[in-house]
Design an enzyme around this catalytic site. Structure first.
Site, short mmCIF file in Angstrom:
data_model
loop_
_atom_site.label_atom_id
_atom_site.label_comp_id
_atom_site.label_asym_id
_atom_site.label_seq_id
_atom_site.Cartn_x
_atom_site.Cartn_y
_atom_site.Cartn_z
N SER A 1 -47.23 48.16 142.92
CA SER A 1 -46.40 47.65 144.01
C SER A 1 -46.01 48.75 145.01
CB SER A 1 -45.12 47.02 143.45
OG SER A 1 -44.42 47.97 142.68
N CYS B 1 -42.63 52.03 127.78
CA CYS B 1 -41.95 53.32 127.78
C CYS B 1 -40.43 53.16 127.69
CB CYS B 1 -42.35 54.15 129.01
SG CYS B 1 -41.96 53.36 130.56
N ASP C 1 -49.46 49.33 132.01
CA ASP C 1 -48.52 50.46 131.84
C ASP C 1 -47.29 50.27 132.73
OD1 ASP C 1 -47.40 52.90 131.20
OD2 ASP C 1 -48.66 54.04 132.58
N ASN D 1 -47.14 42.65 143.33
CA ASN D 1 -46.27 42.56 142.17
C ASN D 1 -47.14 42.12 140.98
OD1 ASN D 1 -44.72 41.19 140.10
ND2 ASN D 1 -42.99 41.33 141.51
N ALA D 2 -47.08 42.88 139.91
CA ALA D 2 -47.98 42.65 138.78
C ALA D 2 -47.86 41.24 138.22
CB ALA D 2 -47.70 43.68 137.69
N PHE E 1 -50.24 48.49 137.15
CA PHE E 1 -49.23 49.55 137.27
C PHE E 1 -49.96 50.90 137.32
CE2 PHE E 1 -47.51 46.03 134.76
CZ PHE E 1 -46.37 45.70 135.45
N1 SAH Z 1 -50.13 54.15 134.84
C1 SAH Z 1 -49.48 55.14 135.67
C2 SAH Z 1 -47.99 55.19 135.53
C3 SAH Z 1 -47.28 53.89 135.74
S1 SAH Z 1 -45.61 54.07 136.12
C4 SAH Z 1 -50.10 56.51 135.39
O1 SAH Z 1 -51.00 56.63 134.57
O2 SAH Z 1 -49.65 57.49 135.99
C5 SAH Z 1 -45.19 52.45 136.58
C6 SAH Z 1 -45.77 52.01 137.90
O3 SAH Z 1 -45.43 50.63 138.07
C7 SAH Z 1 -45.25 52.71 139.12
O4 SAH Z 1 -46.34 53.22 139.84
C8 SAH Z 1 -44.55 51.62 139.95
O5 SAH Z 1 -44.77 51.78 141.34
C9 SAH Z 1 -45.21 50.39 139.45
N2 SAH Z 1 -44.44 49.13 139.47
C10 SAH Z 1 -43.15 48.93 139.16
N3 SAH Z 1 -42.84 47.63 139.19
C11 SAH Z 1 -43.97 46.96 139.52
C12 SAH Z 1 -44.33 45.59 139.69
N4 SAH Z 1 -43.43 44.62 139.51
N5 SAH Z 1 -45.60 45.28 140.01
C13 SAH Z 1 -46.53 46.25 140.18
N6 SAH Z 1 -46.26 47.56 140.03
C14 SAH Z 1 -45.00 47.92 139.71
#
Ligand code: SAH
Length: 417
Positions: A273, A361, A321, A300-301, A250
């Site tokens: 993603s 969060c 995150d 997708n994570a 993320f």
């Molecule tokens: N770590 C980042 C903030 C993360 S915010 C920083 O330091 O700024 C959450 C992130 O998760 C977003 O960028 C969003 O695009 C991503 N995201 C949301 N669902 C997801 C998923 N299922 N798999 C991968 N990424 C995802």
């Protein structure tokens, strides 16, 4: 002034610092307040608890903006912003903005401005084109301060123009852009809304955080354009990065990845993603001369963590995150399962003695639930955890005692055995 009288005992939570009055806590409404009006809040015996913004269309029927000030006029907001500025000065130094630090300048209820989020970005406008180095990009442009603002309650929505005036008076920004494209607006009966509110705002700017340079998209990036709340946690995680193989799940635009690489990580794998966020991450990596050690994957994570395990990959530091999984209480069990799945898989991927920096969060997912979920994930993955650091959001997102919604970001940095 119109008034709301509460049912017996419903004032106790408010007197402990919580700023919301729910529809089912109200005994009666006197007068006929219009949506967004100022109302006096009284306990069941008629004693004043405070003054609030009224919203007949929300379950949160009223939001307290002050215990003592009746009128929420331009002077009220100017005072609130001055006091918010004082807190930032106290925490980060009087010259924080002048030194080029971007800050959350107002954090809703915790700064007495219910539902109003103001992120202040100090940087230089990015000229169009794809020049890789900030020195070229910023050359000649004077630094500026741009505010990215979210109006997330009716009370501040109806006072938008006087809030803009107060922001200009207190912060003297070069421009203000509205980013009220947040689904929570619907709970207040408001449509999403975006656009320029004052001055001019470049589409993209370059700002500095933790000694690294980041290009951010003020008009189109997620939320207000950048997650300022993770500033100190990015620094904390980077301390464990030297010579390590890092996985940043993320990663968004690379706040953790780039700092880890700059701190001397052997390699960083950054996963998100969002293709747009990863595009910015790549440019930020080049800008900070660490592109050679960062690989980027759009995925997708949940699926990708499983793939990494199948591939037999191992890491020494993993950052997790995710976005908020539980937007409300009803979603808590699903959220717990989601967090557990991610953390369990991350624990599998870590070398013994490796470090996991893990976050939630979701404000309704309490610190106790988060710790219980982590313990559960450790048990299921047959790992032991040692806590290195327990952290929260950075200080420009103040936590108010009695208002647990402001205690939203949980961070645990643990060593996994
Ligand atoms: N770590 C980042 C903030 C993360 S915010 C920083 O330091 O700024 C959450 C992130 O998760 C977003 O960028 C969003 O695009 C991503 N995201 C949301 N669902 C997801 C998923 N299922 N798999 C991968 N990424 C995802």
């Amino acid at each position: 002034m119109t008034a709301i009288t509460l049912k017996p005992k419903e004032d106790i939570r408010l007197r402990h610092g919580h700023p919301w009055i729910y529809d089912n806590e109200i005994a009666r409404v006197e007068g006929e307040p219009s949506p967004g009006d100022e109302v006096e809040i009284r306990d069941a015996r008629g004693f004043r608890v405070g003054y609030a913004f009224f919203n007949p269309n929300s379950k949160i029927r009223a939001r307290i903006y002050s215990r003592t000030a009746k009128s929420a006029d331009e002077a009220f907001f100017a005072r609130a912003f001055e006091s918010a500025k004082e807190w930032r000065h106290f925490c980060f130094g009087r010259d924080a903005l002048e030194r080029g630090m971007s800050l959350r300048l107002a954090y809703g209820e915790a700064d007495s401005v219910p539902g109003l989020i103001v992120d202040g970005f100090m940087g230089v406008p990015l000229s169009t084109g794809n020049k890789p180095h900030a020195a070229e990009e910023g050359a000649g442009s004077p630094p500026g301060l741009w505010l990215s603002v979210q109006f997330l309650s009716l009370g501040v929505e109806v006072r938008k123009s006087l809030i803009v005036k107060a922001l200009c008076a207190v912060f003297a920004p070069d421009g203000i852009v509205e980013r009220s494209d947040a689904p929570v607006r619907a709970l207040e009966g408001l449509p999403e809304s975006t656009g320029l509110l004052w001055g001019s705002v470049p589409e993209r700017i370059i700002m500095e955080e933790n000694g690294a340079l980041f290009e951010i998209d003020l008009a189109g990036g997620q939320k207000t354009g950048w997650f300022l709340d993770q500033r100190a946690n990015r620094r904390a995680a980077a301390r464990y990065a030297p010579n390590r193989r890092v996985l940043d799940m993320f990663c968004n635009q690379g706040g953790f990845s780039i700092l880890a690489a700059k701190a001397g990580a052997a390699s960083v794998l950054s996963v998100d993603s969002s293709a747009e966020a990863l595009e910015l991450l790549k440019r930020n990596a080049a800008r900070n001369q660490v592109a050679d050690r960062i690989s980027v994957v759009e995925a997708n994570a949940f699926d990708y963590l499983r793939d990494l395990e199948k591939m037999g990959q191992r890491f020494d530091l993993i950052i997790l995150d995710p976005p908020a999984f539980a937007k409300n209480r009803a979603a808590l069990e699903g959220a717990r399962r989601g967090y557990k799945e991610l953390n369990l898989r991350a624990m599998h991927l870590l070398e013994r003695g490796g470090v996991l920096a893990t976050f939630s969060c979701s404000h309704s997912f309490s610190p106790e639930m988060f710790d219980a979920m982590l313990a559960d994930a450790a048990f299921d993955s047959n790992r032991r955890l040692r806590i290195l650091e327990e952290r929260a959001q950075d200080l420009d997102h103040p936590i108010m005692v009695g208002y647990d919604e402001s205690r939203y970001l949980k961070c645990r940095i643990v060593q996994v055995w």
